[in-house]
Write an enzyme that holds these catalytic residues in place. Sequence first.
Site, PDB file in Angstrom:
ATOM      1  CE1 TYR A  37      -3.603  -3.887  -7.524  1.00  0.00           C
ATOM      2  CE2 TYR A  37      -2.405  -1.851  -7.150  1.00  0.00           C
ATOM      3  CZ  TYR A  37      -2.746  -3.127  -6.765  1.00  0.00           C
ATOM      4  OH  TYR A  37      -2.212  -3.639  -5.608  1.00  0.00           O
ATOM      5  N   GLY A  94       0.783  -1.232   0.000  1.00  0.00           N
ATOM      6  CA  GLY A  94       0.000   0.000   0.000  1.00  0.00           C
ATOM      7  C   GLY A  94       0.809   1.274   0.000  1.00  0.00           C
ATOM      8  CD  GLU A 109       1.654  -8.806   2.202  1.00  0.00           C
ATOM      9  OE1 GLU A 109       0.598  -8.205   1.898  1.00  0.00           O
ATOM     10  OE2 GLU A 109       1.658  -9.817   2.923  1.00  0.00           O
ATOM     11  N   PRO A 110       4.820  -4.732  -1.304  1.00  0.00           N
ATOM     12  CG  PRO A 110       6.863  -3.908  -2.093  1.00  0.00           C
ATOM     13  CD  PRO A 110       6.269  -4.883  -1.108  1.00  0.00           C
ATOM     14  CB  CYS A 121     -21.502   1.221 -25.210  1.00  0.00           C
ATOM     15  SG  CYS A 121     -21.128   1.546 -26.924  1.00  0.00           S
ATOM     16  CD  GLU A 122     -21.014   0.666 -18.669  1.00  0.00           C
ATOM     17  OE1 GLU A 122     -21.412   1.481 -17.815  1.00  0.00           O
ATOM     18  OE2 GLU A 122     -21.323  -0.523 -18.688  1.00  0.00           O
ATOM     19  CE1 TYR A 171     -10.426   0.576  -6.495  1.00  0.00           C
ATOM     20  CE2 TYR A 171      -9.412   0.679  -8.662  1.00  0.00           C
ATOM     21  CZ  TYR A 171      -9.884  -0.053  -7.586  1.00  0.00           C
ATOM     22  OH  TYR A 171      -9.788  -1.418  -7.619  1.00  0.00           O
ATOM     23  NE  ARG A 185      -1.263   2.223  -5.917  1.00  0.00           N
ATOM     24  CZ  ARG A 185      -2.533   2.112  -6.341  1.00  0.00           C
ATOM     25  NH1 ARG A 185      -2.857   2.530  -7.538  1.00  0.00           N
ATOM     26  NH2 ARG A 185      -3.457   1.609  -5.554  1.00  0.00           N
TER      27      ARG A 185
HETATM   28  N1  LLP Z   1      -1.002  -6.904   0.281  1.00  0.00           N
HETATM   29  C1  LLP Z   1      -2.330  -7.157   0.308  1.00  0.00           C
HETATM   30  C2  LLP Z   1      -2.851  -8.142   1.264  1.00  0.00           C
HETATM   31  C3  LLP Z   1      -3.180  -6.467  -0.578  1.00  0.00           C
HETATM   32  O1  LLP Z   1      -4.481  -6.712  -0.533  1.00  0.00           O
HETATM   33  C4  LLP Z   1      -2.640  -5.515  -1.477  1.00  0.00           C
HETATM   34  C5  LLP Z   1      -3.509  -4.784  -2.394  1.00  0.00           C
HETATM   35  C6  LLP Z   1      -1.250  -5.307  -1.481  1.00  0.00           C
HETATM   36  C7  LLP Z   1      -0.460  -6.018  -0.580  1.00  0.00           C
HETATM   37  C8  LLP Z   1      -0.569  -4.373  -2.423  1.00  0.00           C
HETATM   38  O2  LLP Z   1      -1.013  -3.054  -2.352  1.00  0.00           O
HETATM   39  P1  LLP Z   1      -0.201  -1.932  -3.184  1.00  0.00           P
HETATM   40  O3  LLP Z   1       1.202  -1.930  -2.659  1.00  0.00           O
HETATM   41  O4  LLP Z   1      -0.220  -2.325  -4.619  1.00  0.00           O
HETATM   42  O5  LLP Z   1      -0.941  -0.686  -2.956  1.00  0.00           O
HETATM   43  N2  LLP Z   1      -7.052  -1.819  -7.597  1.00  0.00           N
HETATM   44  C9  LLP Z   1      -6.768  -0.788  -6.633  1.00  0.00           C
HETATM   45  C10 LLP Z   1      -5.797  -1.242  -5.579  1.00  0.00           C
HETATM   46  C11 LLP Z   1      -6.295  -2.453  -4.825  1.00  0.00           C
HETATM   47  C12 LLP Z   1      -5.278  -3.013  -3.877  1.00  0.00           C
HETATM   48  C13 LLP Z   1      -5.719  -4.332  -3.353  1.00  0.00           C
HETATM   49  N3  LLP Z   1      -4.789  -4.926  -2.439  1.00  0.00           N
HETATM   50  C14 LLP Z   1      -6.264   0.455  -7.348  1.00  0.00           C
HETATM   51  O6  LLP Z   1      -6.126   0.422  -8.576  1.00  0.00           O
HETATM   52  O7  LLP Z   1      -6.046   1.478  -6.723  1.00  0.00           O
END
Ligand code: LLP
Length: 426
Positions: free
Chosen positions: A384, A249, A285-286, A355-356, A328, A288
Amino acid sequence: MGTGVLSPARPPFPRLGGVLHCGSHSLEALADEHGTPLYVYDGDRALERLSTVRDAFRGPELLVAYSVKANPNLALLDLFARAGAGADIVSGGELYCALCAGIAAERVVFAGVGKTRDEMRQGLESGIRAFHVESAQELEVLGALASELGREAPVAVRVNPDVDSPTHAFTRTGHARAKFGVSPREALALYRRIADHPHLRAVGVDVHIGSQVREASPFLRALDVILDVAARAGRETGAAIEYVDLGGGFGIEDPVAGELDLPALGREVALRLQKASRPLQLVVEPGRFLVGDAGVLLTRVLYVKRSGGKTFVVTDAGMTELIRPSHYGGEHAITRVREGRQAPAEEVDIVGPVCEQGDFLARGRSLPLPSRGTLLCVHQAGAYAAAMASNYNSRPRAAEVLVHDGRAALVRRRERYSDLVRNERP
Ligand code: LLP
């Protein structure tokens, strides 16, 4: 501490001679060769970001588990595997992809509120690092399965720390009303059950508070909660906790604000881990953060249309290639691939062909008006974007190109119409 790191050391996709490039490859040439819409990934940038994460969290023993859901392209997974990263997975499909790419099973952690028995079996048989268990019933099913298979299931309970994170409601997972994790109290009850079970072994404590979080304080509050759970699980149930997992995150810069100050967060995390009663490994757990700005989406302008007092730039990519703006409110910078004659800026909506009415890449953007055929670059489409692409409106999924070590390779071919129907039986 806080936010404010506005410029990455080496901005990806530099403009050379007026044209955006990925490494030494012109995005214009790549679009001509492979067609549009097209995703282009900078593998060197993704690896540089992995180093940034490792540097930020140096000190404790560290496992960077790339969150596969951000972008499961095998070529990217292969780069991370070679660099020694692990994987954070949430499905049997992601486990399959991670293992296909050569990510070591002992570096794979498995989260998710709805793991099926079959997925658990897959995880147990491949020997993953741990199951991040999110409910009492899930723990029961895992325990029964482990007994049946005569194996020991390594477990970390995912704790819901009831921490709010300043991000979109759909990507906020650490508050008490979210479906994720269990309260610290319930977590301790689960560690007791684990201690009593012959085929379950507690190895960690897990948390994940949300995505695109750009402040350090919610992460630190969550860490305090799981460190306390780890200490109490050790004291009260005899669990030999090996790691704490801070989740992912980590927010990246977007047109609205700067990115999370990861080095500052890392320093605070290290201080807290030093104070723990036993040495703990750190897992992060990165998703993005590693691939977000290492990818772009190239799209061509099909038409420019004025109606109802508005100007619409209609592109050949839309919500099927990038759902983030409509789902989002995601803000992605959109620029011309080739710097052109600067028409005066106008306020436009950049919309796709789907078509939305909710199909758009950007709304109310001030942009020098492009014309038919102009090639546009949608930035920060490494995470994503392809991962959430769909075939809605029977649109074949776009191709993906990876640039790495000076080479540009097609790492996913564009789908053909026959791909759209290959699983159907008339
Ligand atoms: N760990 C777990 C348990 C997660 O559920 C997620 C993301 C991550 C790590 C990685 O998060 P990141 O580092 O990528 O922020 N589709 C949405 C984001 C959904 C994230 C879901 N879980 C978007 O496009 O903003």
